[in-house]
Design a protein around this motif. Structure first.
Motif, PDB file in Angstrom:
ATOM      1  N   THR A  11       0.209  -1.903   9.351  1.00  5.95           N
ATOM      2  CA  THR A  11      -0.797  -0.866   9.597  1.00  5.95           C
ATOM      3  C   THR A  11      -0.420   0.413   8.870  1.00  5.95           C
TER       4      THR A  11
ATOM      5  N   THR B 206      -8.832  -2.829   2.717  1.00  4.15           N
ATOM      6  CA  THR B 206      -8.395  -2.011   3.847  1.00  4.15           C
ATOM      7  C   THR B 206      -9.539  -1.660   4.791  1.00  4.15           C
TER       8      THR B 206
ATOM      9  N   GLU C 249       1.555   0.697   6.217  1.00  2.00           N
ATOM     10  CA  GLU C 249       1.485   0.460   4.774  1.00  2.00           C
ATOM     11  C   GLU C 249       0.044   0.467   4.274  1.00  2.00           C
ATOM     12  N   ARG C 250      -0.832  -0.207   4.987  1.00  2.00           N
ATOM     13  CA  ARG C 250      -2.220  -0.328   4.547  1.00  2.00           C
ATOM     14  C   ARG C 250      -2.992   0.972   4.735  1.00  2.00           C
ATOM     15  N   THR C 251      -2.550   1.806   5.681  1.00  2.00           N
ATOM     16  CA  THR C 251      -3.174   3.118   5.820  1.00  2.00           C
ATOM     17  C   THR C 251      -2.864   3.975   4.600  1.00  2.00           C
TER      18      THR C 251
ATOM     19  N   LYS D  70      -1.792  -9.007   2.045  1.00  2.00           N
ATOM     20  CA  LYS D  70      -1.871  -8.073   0.917  1.00  2.00           C
ATOM     21  C   LYS D  70      -3.188  -8.218   0.147  1.00  2.00           C
TER      22      LYS D  70
ATOM     23  N   THR E 152      -9.322  -6.462  -5.063  1.00  2.00           N
ATOM     24  CA  THR E 152      -9.617  -6.399  -3.645  1.00  2.00           C
ATOM     25  C   THR E 152     -10.703  -7.386  -3.243  1.00  2.00           C
TER      26      THR E 152
ATOM     27  N   CYS F  16      -5.975  -3.319  -3.936  1.00  3.69           N
ATOM     28  CA  CYS F  16      -4.712  -4.045  -3.826  1.00  3.69           C
ATOM     29  C   CYS F  16      -4.082  -4.341  -5.182  1.00  3.69           C
TER      30      CYS F  16
ATOM     31  N   LEU G 174      -2.534   2.858   1.597  1.00  4.91           N
ATOM     32  CA  LEU G 174      -3.439   2.335   0.570  1.00  4.91           C
ATOM     33  C   LEU G 174      -4.859   2.845   0.780  1.00  4.91           C
ATOM     34  N   ALA G 175      -5.301   2.861   2.042  1.00  4.67           N
ATOM     35  CA  ALA G 175      -6.664   3.293   2.344  1.00  4.67           C
ATOM     36  C   ALA G 175      -6.856   4.777   2.047  1.00  4.67           C
TER      37      ALA G 175
ATOM     38  N   PRO H 262       1.566  -3.307  -0.200  1.00  6.52           N
ATOM     39  CA  PRO H 262       1.351  -3.153   1.241  1.00  6.52           C
ATOM     40  C   PRO H 262       0.941  -4.487   1.877  1.00  6.52           C
ATOM     41  N   GLY H 263       1.657  -4.873   2.913  1.00  7.97           N
ATOM     42  CA  GLY H 263       1.358  -6.127   3.606  1.00  7.97           C
ATOM     43  C   GLY H 263       1.993  -7.353   2.996  1.00  7.97           C
TER      44      GLY H 263
END
Length: 312
Positions: A233, A91, A235-237, A87, A63, A246, A239-240, A200-201
């Motif tokens: 958004t 996040t 997808e990354r949520t 990606k 990350t 990442c 991950l968060a 994600p992303g």
């Protein structure tokens, strides 16, 4: 709009990593901005920690290693905006910066590039497959546990060269990146979502600038694709909420259909022997809520244990 951004004014400084892939995608963004707004743009090469470290990215958590230097240049006002592979972005929202645009997404899938034109099923047992992503290793191991997965670094040319030289039998890379550098002829199989959920992303770009420059935020907004922004958004949520970096074995992909946003996500044990894979849908206006709800359901099913416990 300030004089800086009028046609004929001083060019905007676009910060980019120096690799062929990064400069190619940054130049595409620059050309699109000029076409849509008339603003002149010049590329400014920036070397990031991810470009110079010899440590494997999975050991670093991945990350931000390609992002921090560009963000530092933005905050120091040494560049006006930056382009990242989305990606690669952490996040957490960065203080003082704005995600001004998420341009229309390229192909989100992964691609296999193998010697002799082989697809994944045709690779012989013990074949050496290079990839630097635990997410890819985990999903590939679930399909072909009899292959040897080799961690590799370097740009796409370097990785493809290891196949051409015989050091590796195949590598797995992002289809979008291969297209951007003109290497699609070396793809022997595109891996569909049922077998390999992307990061994600993946396939999308992020355009960042300082939040205290509303004129520039507005200008760069000409590049934004709302459907892509909604999808990434969600997808990354995921991950968060999973609190995964990442480089974690997490895949996610969202797409729109009939006014609904469909989201699929998976957390996979690195050896491919177990997974939590789920999907949900919601109204397109509820991207973040959808990502959160799906991630929370995955945690209830034990997803954090497959990541070795929450890393942060």
């Amino acid at each position: 709009m300030s004089p800086t951004h009028r046609p004929g004014g001083p060019p905007l400084r676009l910060g980019t990593r120096r690799s062929l892939m990064a400069t190619t995608q940054s130049q595409a963004v620059a050309d699109a901005l000029t076409e849509r707004t008339g603003a002149a743009v010049e590329l400014v090469g920036v070397t990031t920690y991810g470009d110079v470290t010899t440590t494997h990215l999975a050991q670093l958590g991945g990350t931000g290693v390609f992002v921090s230097a560009l963000r530092d240049k933005l905050l120091a006002d040494e560049i006006d905006f930056a382009v990242h592979s989305l990606k690669d972005l952490p996040t957490a929202a960065p203080e003082g910066l704005a995600l001004a645009a998420v341009p229309a997404r390229d192909d989100h899938r992964d691609a296999l590039c193998a010697r002799g034109g082989a697809d994944l099923t045709a690779l012989p047992p013990g074949a050496r497959v290079g990839t630097g992503a635990p997410r890819r290793v985990a999903q590939l191991a679930a399909i072909r546990p009899d292959l040897a997965y080799v961690p590799i670094r370097g740009n796409a040319d370097t990785r493809l060269g290891k196949v051409a030289s015989g050091e590796l039998d195949a590598v797995v890379l992002a289809h979008a990146g291969l297209r951007r550098i003109g290497r699609l002829a070396e793809v022997t199989e595109v891996l569909d979502d049922d077998r390999m959920l992307p990061a994600p992303g993946q396939g999308a770009l992020a355009v960042e600038c300082r939040a205290d420059r509303p004129d520039l935020v507005e200008l760069l907004g000409a590049l934004d694709d709302p459907a892509t922004r909604r999808a990434v958004t969600a997808e990354r949520t995921v991950l968060a909420v999973l609190e995964a970096g990442c480089s974690a074995p997490v895949g996610a992909y969202a797409s729109e259909s009939g006014g609904r946003l469909d989201l699929r996500a998976a957390v996979i044990a690195v050896d491919g022997t177990d997974r939590v894979r789920m999907e949900m849908s919601a109204d397109v206006g509820s991207a973040a809520e959808l990502g959160r709800a799906l991630a929370e359901r995955m945690l209830e099913r034990g997803a954090d244990a497959l990541m070795g416990g929450k890393p942060r």
